[in-house]
Design an enzyme around this catalytic site. Structure first.
Site, mmCIF file in Angstrom:
data_model
loop_
_atom_site.group_PDB
_atom_site.id
_atom_site.type_symbol
_atom_site.label_atom_id
_atom_site.label_comp_id
_atom_site.label_asym_id
_atom_site.label_seq_id
_atom_site.Cartn_x
_atom_site.Cartn_y
_atom_site.Cartn_z
ATOM 1 N N LYS A 1 101.966 53.506 6.368
ATOM 2 C CA LYS A 1 102.483 54.256 5.212
ATOM 3 C C LYS A 1 101.333 55.018 4.553
ATOM 4 C CE LYS A 1 102.871 53.567 0.772
ATOM 5 N NZ LYS A 1 102.769 54.969 0.347
ATOM 6 N N CYS B 1 85.902 57.188 -3.052
ATOM 7 C CA CYS B 1 85.661 55.829 -3.552
ATOM 8 C C CYS B 1 84.168 55.592 -3.710
ATOM 9 C CB CYS B 1 86.275 54.814 -2.611
ATOM 10 S SG CYS B 1 85.826 55.103 -0.908
ATOM 11 N N GLU C 1 86.613 53.706 -13.197
ATOM 12 C CA GLU C 1 86.694 54.732 -12.159
ATOM 13 C C GLU C 1 87.538 55.906 -12.672
ATOM 14 O OE1 GLU C 1 89.132 54.078 -8.565
ATOM 15 O OE2 GLU C 1 87.350 54.617 -7.410
ATOM 16 N N GLU D 1 90.514 47.427 0.410
ATOM 17 C CA GLU D 1 89.397 48.328 0.076
ATOM 18 C C GLU D 1 89.817 49.092 -1.168
ATOM 19 O OE1 GLU D 1 86.533 48.466 1.479
ATOM 20 O OE2 GLU D 1 86.958 47.288 3.279
HETATM 21 P P1 NAD Z 1 96.853 53.982 -5.025
HETATM 22 O O1 NAD Z 1 96.423 52.575 -5.230
HETATM 23 O O2 NAD Z 1 97.639 54.632 -6.073
HETATM 24 O O3 NAD Z 1 97.708 54.106 -3.676
HETATM 25 C C1 NAD Z 1 97.235 53.646 -2.431
HETATM 26 C C2 NAD Z 1 98.424 53.424 -1.501
HETATM 27 O O4 NAD Z 1 99.196 52.319 -1.979
HETATM 28 C C3 NAD Z 1 99.379 54.614 -1.432
HETATM 29 O O5 NAD Z 1 99.847 54.753 -0.107
HETATM 30 C C4 NAD Z 1 100.490 54.172 -2.368
HETATM 31 O O6 NAD Z 1 101.723 54.807 -2.122
HETATM 32 C C5 NAD Z 1 100.569 52.696 -2.056
HETATM 33 N N1 NAD Z 1 101.228 51.859 -3.064
HETATM 34 C C6 NAD Z 1 101.502 52.149 -4.352
HETATM 35 N N2 NAD Z 1 102.101 51.088 -4.941
HETATM 36 C C7 NAD Z 1 102.193 50.122 -4.007
HETATM 37 C C8 NAD Z 1 102.711 48.787 -4.004
HETATM 38 N N3 NAD Z 1 103.231 48.241 -5.093
HETATM 39 N N4 NAD Z 1 102.632 48.069 -2.875
HETATM 40 C C9 NAD Z 1 102.070 48.584 -1.757
HETATM 41 N N5 NAD Z 1 101.582 49.857 -1.694
HETATM 42 C C10 NAD Z 1 101.637 50.604 -2.811
HETATM 43 O O7 NAD Z 1 95.514 54.795 -4.690
HETATM 44 P P2 NAD Z 1 95.341 56.364 -4.466
HETATM 45 O O8 NAD Z 1 95.500 57.052 -5.784
HETATM 46 O O9 NAD Z 1 96.147 56.825 -3.317
HETATM 47 O O10 NAD Z 1 93.799 56.438 -4.005
HETATM 48 C C11 NAD Z 1 92.728 56.418 -4.895
HETATM 49 C C12 NAD Z 1 92.101 55.045 -4.968
HETATM 50 O O11 NAD Z 1 91.722 54.627 -3.660
HETATM 51 C C13 NAD Z 1 90.827 55.008 -5.780
HETATM 52 O O12 NAD Z 1 90.829 53.867 -6.601
HETATM 53 C C14 NAD Z 1 89.733 54.903 -4.725
HETATM 54 O O13 NAD Z 1 88.533 54.313 -5.152
HETATM 55 C C15 NAD Z 1 90.406 54.086 -3.697
HETATM 56 N N6 NAD Z 1 89.759 54.251 -2.401
HETATM 57 C C16 NAD Z 1 89.005 53.214 -1.939
HETATM 58 C C17 NAD Z 1 88.338 53.330 -0.730
HETATM 59 C C18 NAD Z 1 87.524 52.192 -0.194
HETATM 60 O O14 NAD Z 1 87.275 52.183 0.998
HETATM 61 N N7 NAD Z 1 87.091 51.249 -1.011
HETATM 62 C C19 NAD Z 1 88.456 54.508 0.003
HETATM 63 C C20 NAD Z 1 89.221 55.554 -0.503
HETATM 64 C C21 NAD Z 1 89.882 55.406 -1.712
#
Ligand code: NAD
Length: 490
Positions: free
Chosen positions: A172, A280, A381, A246
């Site tokens: 997803k 990130c 963040e 992550e």
């Molecule tokens: P997000 O947490 O909003 O979404 C991530 C994913 O989770 C999306 O596919 C989203 O649809 C899904 N999701 C949302 N609610 C959910 C639920 N209840 N259960 C399961 N899945 C759910 O994050 P984002 O806005 O897409 O990305 C930005 C974030 O990602 C930032 O915090 C960034 O630091 C982090 N990030 C971390 C890394 C790493 O490797 N540590 C890498 C890239 C991004």
């Protein structure tokens, strides 16, 4: 109209609903409509992946790897078109989306090579006429849930190791970047992946929730925010899934008084404003020794003000838009918070919304100076083009500030003193550390991930990723023809 990919067929969501994907540089540019899926679609995908697993796990790993190898060649052949689609759907500049696609090529190749390695151990037994070894075994259906900022790289970091280990996948992507996900899955299909081995289900939290609770899922690999990661962990716990998280970062660059300031400025521009700060690993905090603070800040601010903001498809652009209106609003909220907290606004601070910016989510590269390490702009963040600069009087103080956040993904130091570099390397508690380079720039053959609120102890990439997607089996073969008791018989 784009569809889900379930059991080898492109199909609509059972709800019949779709959602739109628009270009963040120009919201009049509709990229496409994607399936707004529900738990029913996830169930169908998991059922297909469960069936496919029984065949896929028995395909020899070098054969599984040949499909990954073919996929890497196909990604390479389509690199430019894939990068263009990605820039259009999430905004980062073409040079960077090409890098994102290159990372998917690198990871797919790396994991293809693992198909002929995937080393276990062969060790002597303590008993005569007994043979002992360990092998990796696949685990079953893996849920892969990814964010929007690396729309092809991050899915490849998870899907390639999951497949080479012999697992099947339900994937997803973030709702903001479904096109890159469709493109990636189409390539896996074209490379010859058997049906059901990878399934794509687009949609929001309902889809992710089902993927983290379903009984038949054995691994959940999630990259995204810490808030959502916590929910995923809680949802997956009752059924004892292996959960790989992550999450967020608040990464620090430490600049010592002996640093090459030009190099540090260059690094902070790239680390802070590359990908519009939406990495990130973004260098969102800079701690500068008081002796070089003024000279660093003067140069950093001047160079940030010269950065060209615009549509990522324009080759002159250096900083693209925020990914969405909501993300831009978060940036604006934190710019206001920083000012209320008493930080000095040194550069930027405003949304760009006239002329070429009128239909997109653009913001000026923004720098706060005189930031107190306890301020929210130094702790939370933001995920946008905002950098907080702080002063320190010593390496120890820089390290203390560096460590004093909830996250632990990446950190870096600029210094010419090898003693300082090694001390910082040891004492900063992060998963990634750089010397004389910014906090970004990971390569696929090293472990990637973070400590504290960034991760739960697993690592992506490198051979560490194999540990996420396999379990060890220790095997003892007794060829003595009699009962031999470990720890008892000699
Ligand atoms: P997000 O947490 O909003 O979404 C991530 C994913 O989770 C999306 O596919 C989203 O649809 C899904 N999701 C949302 N609610 C959910 C639920 N209840 N259960 C399961 N899945 C759910 O994050 P984002 O806005 O897409 O990305 C930005 C974030 O990602 C930032 O915090 C960034 O630091 C982090 N990030 C971390 C890394 C790493 O490797 N540590 C890498 C890239 C991004």
């Amino acid at each position: 109209m784009y569809q889900n990919y379930i059991d080898g067929s492109w199909v609509g969501a059972r709800s019949g609903r779709t959602f739109e994907n628009r270009n963040p540089a120009n919201c009049d540019d509709l990229i496409g409509e994607f399936q707004d899926s529900t738990a029913d679609d996830v169930d169908a995908a998991i059922a297909a992946a469960t069936r496919a697993y029984e065949r896929w796990r028995l395909v020899p790993a070098p054969k599984r790897a040949e499909i990954l190898f073919a996929a890497s060649r196909l990604i390479e052949a389509n690199k430019d078109a894939l990068a263009r689609d990605m820039t259009r759907e999430m905004g980062k500049v073409l040079e960077e989306t090409r890098g994102d696609v290159q990372e998917a090529i690198d990871m797919t190749l790396f994991m293809a090579a693992e198909g002929r390695r995937m080393y276990g151990q062969t060790v002597p037994s303590e008993l005569r006429d007994k043979f002992a070894m360990s092998v990796r075994q696949p685990m079953g259906v893996c849920s892969v849930i990814t964010p929007w900022n690396f729309p092809m790289a991050i899915p490849s970091w998870k899907i390639a190791p999951a497949l080479v280990c012999g697992n099947t996948v339900v994937f997803k992507p973030a709702t903001l970047t479904p096109l890159s996900a469709v493109n990636f899955v189409k390539i896996l299909e074209e490379a010859g992946l058997p049906r059901g081995v990878v399934n794509l289900v687009t949609g929001g939290p309902d889809v992710g929730t089902r993927m983290s609770t379903h009984d038949d899922v054995k691994v959940v690999s999630f990259t995204g925010s810490t808030a959502v990661g916590r929910i995923v962990g809680q949802n997956a716990a009752p059924t004892f899934k292996k959960v790989h998280l992550e999450m967020g970062g608040k990464n620090v660059v430490m600049i010592m008084d002996d640093a090459k300031i030009d190099l540090a400025v260059e690094g902070c521009l790239w680390g802070g404003f590359g990908t519009t700060g939406q990495r990130c690993t973004a260098a969102s905090r800079v701690v500068v020794h008081e002796r070089v603070y003024d000279v660093f800040v003067r140069e950093f601010v001047a160079r940030a003000q010269e950065l060209r903001v615009g549509d990522g498809l324009d080759p002159r652009t250096q900083v693209g838009p925020s990914v969405s209106q909501a993300q831009l609003e978060t940036v604006m909220k934190y710019v206001a918070i920083g000012q209320e907290e008493g930080a000095t606004l040194l550069a930027g601070g405003h949304r760009l919304e006239t002329g070429p910016y009128a239909r997109g989510w653009f913001h000026e590269p923004t720098i706060f100076g005189d930031v107190d390490p306890r301020m929210r702009v130094a702790q939370e963040e933001i995920f946008g083009p905002v950098v907080s600069v702080m002063r320190c009087r010593s390496l120890d103080e820089a390290i203390a500030i560096g460590n004093d956040v909830a996250y632990g993904l990446s950190a870096s130091i600029y210094t010419q003193d090898i003693n300082k570099a090694f001390a910082a390397m040891r004492d900063i508690y992060t998963g990634i550390f750089y010397v004389n380079a910014p906090t970004i720039g990971a390569e696929v053959h090293l472990p990637f991930g973070g400590t504290k609120a960034t991760g739960n102890g697993h690592r992506e990439a490198g051979t560490a990723a194999l540990d996420v997607f396999s379990e060890w089996k220790s095997i003892y073969v007794d060829f003595s023809g009699k009962l031999q008791r470990a720890q008892i018989d000699s």
